[in-house]
Design a protein around this motif. Structure first.
Motif, PDB file in Angstrom:
ATOM      1  N   LYS A 166       0.833  -1.201   0.000  1.00 23.65           N
ATOM      2  CA  LYS A 166       0.000   0.000   0.000  1.00 23.65           C
ATOM      3  C   LYS A 166       0.872   1.257   0.000  1.00 23.65           C
ATOM      4  CE  LYS A 166      -3.855  -2.147   2.493  1.00 23.65           C
ATOM      5  NZ  LYS A 166      -4.723  -2.083   3.702  1.00 23.65           N
ATOM      6  N   PRO A 167       0.550   2.243  -0.847  1.00 21.09           N
ATOM      7  CA  PRO A 167       1.322   3.502  -0.852  1.00 21.09           C
ATOM      8  C   PRO A 167       1.250   4.191   0.506  1.00 21.09           C
ATOM      9  CG  PRO A 167      -0.086   3.350  -2.791  1.00 21.09           C
ATOM     10  CD  PRO A 167      -0.485   2.221  -1.899  1.00 21.09           C
ATOM     11  N   ASN A 168       2.385   4.687   0.949  1.00 20.91           N
ATOM     12  CA  ASN A 168       2.456   5.429   2.201  1.00 20.91           C
ATOM     13  C   ASN A 168       2.262   6.917   1.891  1.00 20.91           C
ATOM     14  OD1 ASN A 168       2.973   6.550   4.669  1.00 20.91           O
ATOM     15  ND2 ASN A 168       4.936   5.534   4.994  1.00 20.91           N
ATOM     16  N   LYS A 169       1.019   7.363   1.914  1.00 25.11           N
ATOM     17  CA  LYS A 169       0.704   8.742   1.535  1.00 25.11           C
ATOM     18  C   LYS A 169       1.117   9.751   2.595  1.00 25.11           C
ATOM     19  CE  LYS A 169      -3.156   7.273  -1.390  1.00 25.11           C
ATOM     20  NZ  LYS A 169      -4.604   7.390  -1.663  1.00 25.11           N
ATOM     21  N   ASN A 170       1.457   9.277   3.771  1.00 25.41           N
ATOM     22  CA  ASN A 170       1.871  10.187   4.844  1.00 25.41           C
ATOM     23  C   ASN A 170       3.332  10.607   4.714  1.00 25.41           C
ATOM     24  OD1 ASN A 170      -0.670  10.053   6.109  1.00 25.41           O
ATOM     25  ND2 ASN A 170      -0.099   8.140   7.133  1.00 25.41           N
ATOM     26  N   LEU A 171       4.097   9.864   3.888  1.00 25.90           N
ATOM     27  CA  LEU A 171       5.513  10.172   3.727  1.00 25.90           C
ATOM     28  C   LEU A 171       5.721  10.975   2.452  1.00 25.90           C
ATOM     29  CD1 LEU A 171       8.460   9.835   4.647  1.00 25.90           C
ATOM     30  CD2 LEU A 171       8.542   7.740   3.296  1.00 25.90           C
ATOM     31  N   VAL A 172       6.190  12.193   2.579  1.00 25.64           N
ATOM     32  CA  VAL A 172       6.504  13.053   1.431  1.00 25.64           C
ATOM     33  C   VAL A 172       8.015  13.225   1.393  1.00 25.64           C
ATOM     34  CG1 VAL A 172       6.165  15.305   0.367  1.00 25.64           C
ATOM     35  CG2 VAL A 172       4.302  14.244   1.654  1.00 25.64           C
ATOM     36  N   ILE A 173       8.639  12.685   0.362  1.00 28.93           N
ATOM     37  CA  ILE A 173      10.106  12.722   0.269  1.00 28.93           C
ATOM     38  C   ILE A 173      10.588  14.113  -0.112  1.00 28.93           C
ATOM     39  CG2 ILE A 173      12.124  11.724  -0.851  1.00 28.93           C
ATOM     40  CD1 ILE A 173      10.468   9.264  -1.438  1.00 28.93           C
ATOM     41  N   ALA A 174      10.003  14.665  -1.176  1.00 30.38           N
ATOM     42  CA  ALA A 174      10.466  15.942  -1.716  1.00 30.38           C
ATOM     43  C   ALA A 174       9.521  17.060  -1.314  1.00 30.38           C
ATOM     44  CB  ALA A 174      10.564  15.859  -3.241  1.00 30.38           C
ATOM     45  N   ASN A 175      10.086  18.231  -1.009  1.00 31.22           N
ATOM     46  CA  ASN A 175       9.254  19.385  -0.688  1.00 31.22           C
ATOM     47  C   ASN A 175       9.828  20.681  -1.270  1.00 31.22           C
ATOM     48  OD1 ASN A 175      11.427  19.982   0.954  1.00 31.22           O
ATOM     49  ND2 ASN A 175      10.432  19.356   2.847  1.00 31.22           N
ATOM     50  N   ASP A 176      10.464  20.558  -2.448  1.00 29.74           N
ATOM     51  CA  ASP A 176      11.028  21.733  -3.097  1.00 29.74           C
ATOM     52  C   ASP A 176       9.896  22.549  -3.730  1.00 29.74           C
ATOM     53  OD1 ASP A 176      13.784  22.914  -4.179  1.00 29.74           O
ATOM     54  OD2 ASP A 176      12.309  23.023  -5.787  1.00 29.74           O
ATOM     55  N   VAL A 177       9.703  23.779  -3.237  1.00 28.31           N
ATOM     56  CA  VAL A 177       8.560  24.583  -3.682  1.00 28.31           C
ATOM     57  C   VAL A 177       8.830  25.263  -5.019  1.00 28.31           C
ATOM     58  CG1 VAL A 177       7.740  24.994  -1.341  1.00 28.31           C
ATOM     59  CG2 VAL A 177       9.405  26.569  -2.340  1.00 28.31           C
ATOM     60  N   TYR A 178      10.090  25.350  -5.428  1.00 25.18           N
ATOM     61  CA  TYR A 178      10.425  26.061  -6.664  1.00 25.18           C
ATOM     62  C   TYR A 178      10.263  25.185  -7.903  1.00 25.18           C
ATOM     63  CZ  TYR A 178      12.469  29.345  -3.339  1.00 25.18           C
ATOM     64  OH  TYR A 178      12.658  30.221  -2.304  1.00 25.18           O
ATOM     65  N   THR A 179      10.637  23.925  -7.799  1.00 27.72           N
ATOM     66  CA  THR A 179      10.598  23.040  -8.970  1.00 27.72           C
ATOM     67  C   THR A 179       9.434  22.056  -8.928  1.00 27.72           C
ATOM     68  OG1 THR A 179      12.022  21.406  -7.895  1.00 27.72           O
ATOM     69  CG2 THR A 179      13.104  23.151  -9.155  1.00 27.72           C
ATOM     70  N   GLY A 180       8.850  21.844  -7.748  1.00 22.94           N
ATOM     71  CA  GLY A 180       7.790  20.852  -7.640  1.00 22.94           C
ATOM     72  C   GLY A 180       8.300  19.433  -7.804  1.00 22.94           C
ATOM     73  N   ALA A 181       9.528  19.184  -7.378  1.00 26.04           N
ATOM     74  CA  ALA A 181      10.113  17.838  -7.481  1.00 26.04           C
ATOM     75  C   ALA A 181       9.271  16.835  -6.698  1.00 26.04           C
ATOM     76  CB  ALA A 181      11.543  17.850  -6.957  1.00 26.04           C
TER      77      ALA A 181
END
Length: 548
Positions: A483-498
């Motif tokens: 099951k995808p772990n939707k609570n874990l966000v690896i990237a949070n770069d606001v400029y590129t949207g990585a």
């Protein structure tokens, strides 16, 4: 050789296509592109070395000398703040390069001293090959520049004890990183298993660095590398993944270009100006070369490096190497002419057949149907479904009469194992992506537990005929769903949207089992379980052509 080269040069200068006669055939050749490491590229183009002013073969950025210590210095290529659209200098062109080459040649003829003009030392034969562009036709080999250049530089900065006082250093936690790294079991298409980073750092191959970049690094560095450096590194990972796909859209090009520009512009801020190296600068030109020449895997030096191994097998010892190679090639070319002279059925003929036979994997295969691309590999065994397994299967197909279990499935040329296949324990060849059920647009992932061949119970035995559904054999696989772990966000770069789309955080759940037809298996995936917390990652290969 010299007269032939002179004649070839004359043809190129006159713009006449070269024709090479091969027995009775006339071959017409077009030079599409060339790929080299940095030193060879300079020789091919007749440019200055990359560590000189105007050493970039793609733009007119002169670079600058940067102090590294009280007595040391290096040549760097700073991000061009005046040109935020590209980050590099004015692009070179073929016509412009010919002009610079003419000026350099004229000055050399007048003064007798070779002096470059904007980095161009003179004419190269390849400037006059018809239809060939000496700038756009020269590739950036990501094997040398990105993997052995940028990735290895970053690994050195993070892990080397000489940088332990720097804010990016993780040398004190290298054992923790290595512990995660060594727990990973890659699929068989990745030739090299993870080995000690501490003991083998200086001997890491480019293929190991590629796998580390795309799959291993983010799970291993997550929570260890300081956040701002981790988020910065993610930009490189996603950009290279996008440019390695077998099909790259205009949107992917724009995204990759943005990621690489933001990666390069922050090198000076996060590390130092001295690390704005030529290899880092080449990242700014990477998307341009992909637009001109195709995905990175189509023009890397990986395949040519493989040929070096074959060349190495042609000589033994250190004396008269050239003669040994010529002799070995002559023998290889002459042997096929002598084979027809061997007596049929003789021991000599059998010995030659044994030496020349290609050793393919031999599988005991059973095709699912005549026109199917799927084949059972290995033996079928009678199997009694557990109550849970029977409930899952019969909900989909109805009452089951007989079940046979098998452990491996050949999909085209790709062999996919099941988790119950115990002959291979260090590899994970059973994590797959499969088609989602109707109404679920997201891809699904899971571990294949085992495969089954099903014969159904006849619903009406008294009127059973050849068209009855009990006569049709079904092939299913039982899957432990991840099951995808939707609570874990690896990237949070606001400029590129990585987003790092090829690494999907998943939660291991042993109780979530489903059954799907084997035809619903989409592809084999990369499973990264570092053994910490409850989060693992499923990795998607960027293409099906370049694995290892």
């Amino acid at each position: 050789m010299q007269p032939f080269a002179t004649a070839l040069n004359d043809l190129f200068f006159k713009g006449i296509p070269v024709k090479i006669k091969d027995e009775d055939r006339l071959l017409r050749c077009i030079l599409l592109l060339g790929t080299f490491d940095a030193p060879a590229k300079c020789l091919f183009q007749e440019f200055c070395q990359f560590n000189a002013f105007h050493g970039c073969p793609y733009c007119l950025n002169p670079g600058k000398t940067v102090q590294t210590s009280s007595k040391g210095h290096t040549h760097a290529y700073p991000f061009d703040d005046k040109n935020l659209k590209t980050g590099h200098g004015e692009p070179r062109t073929h016509a412009q390069t010919l002009k610079f080459a003419a000026e350099a040649t004229k000055k050399c003829a007048e003064n007798g001293i070779q002096k470059s003009v904007k980095g161009v030392k003179g004419y190269s034969w390849f400037m006059f090959v018809p239809k060939f562009d000496i700038i756009r036709g020269v590739a950036i080999d990501y094997m040398h520049s990105t993997l052995l250049g940028v990735v290895k530089m970053l690994l050195t900065l993070w892990s080397d004890k000489s940088y332990k006082g720097e804010p990016w250093s993780v040398c004190s936690r290298m054992k923790e990183i290595e512990e995660r790294y060594l727990k990973i079991g890659p699929p068989s298409c990745i030739t090299r298993l993870p080995r000690s980073l501490i003991a083998n750092f200086g001997h890491l191959k480019a293929s190991e660095l590629r796998t580390f970049l795309l799959f291993y690094s983010i799970p291993c560095l997550y929570g260890i590398l300081p956040e701002q450096y981790f988020q910065h590194y993610i930009l490189l990972v996603e950009a290279i993944y996008l440019l390695l796909q077998d099909s790259i859209s205009p949107r992917d090009i724009i995204k990759a270009s943005s990621l690489l520009k933001h990666f390069c512009i922050r090198i000076k801020e996060l590390y130092a100006a001295r690390y704005e190296t030529f290899n880092v600068h080449c990242l700014l030109h990477l998307t341009e070369r992909v637009i001109d020449l195709g995905p990175l895997w189509t023009h890397s030096c990986f395949c040519f490096e493989d040929f070096n191994g074959e060349l190495r097998s042609l000589f033994h010892g250190t004396q008269s190497i050239e003669e040994q190679i010529v002799l070995a090639i002559s023998v290889q070319q002459k042997i096929p002419e002598l084979v027809p002279l061997l007596e049929n059925g003789s021991s000599s003929q059998e010995f030659y057949a044994h030496l020349s036979r290609k050793r393919h994997h031999v599988y005991k295969k059973e095709k699912l149907s005549d026109d199917s691309n799927y084949s059972i590999v290995g033996n079928l065994q009678n199997y009694l479904l557990t109550a849970t397994e029977r409930a899952v299967v019969e909900t989909l197909v109805g009452p089951v009469e007989q079940v046979y279990r098998f452990q491996r499935l050949l999909v085209g040329e790709q062999l996919i194992h099941s988790k119950s296949y115990k002959s291979m324990t260090r590899r994970n060849n059973y994590t797959v992506e499969f088609k989602p059920s109707s109404g679920n647009p997201s891809p699904c992932y899971g571990h294949i537990l085992f495969y089954i061949k099903i014969n159904l119970q006849c619903p009406n035995p008294s009127v059973c005929n050849d068209k009855c559904k009990c006569k049709k054999t079904l092939y299913y696989t039982l899957i432990n769903v991840l099951k995808p772990n939707k609570n874990l966000v690896i990237a949070n770069d606001v400029y590129t949207g990585a987003t790092v789309p090829h690494l999907v955080p998943v939660i291991r759940g042993d109780n979530c089992i489903t059954a799907i037809p084997v035809e619903d298996i989409v592809q084999l995936c990369f499973y990264v379980d570092c053994g910490y917390d409850s989060t693992s990652f499923v990795g998607i290969f960027p293409n099906q052509y370049e694995k290892d």
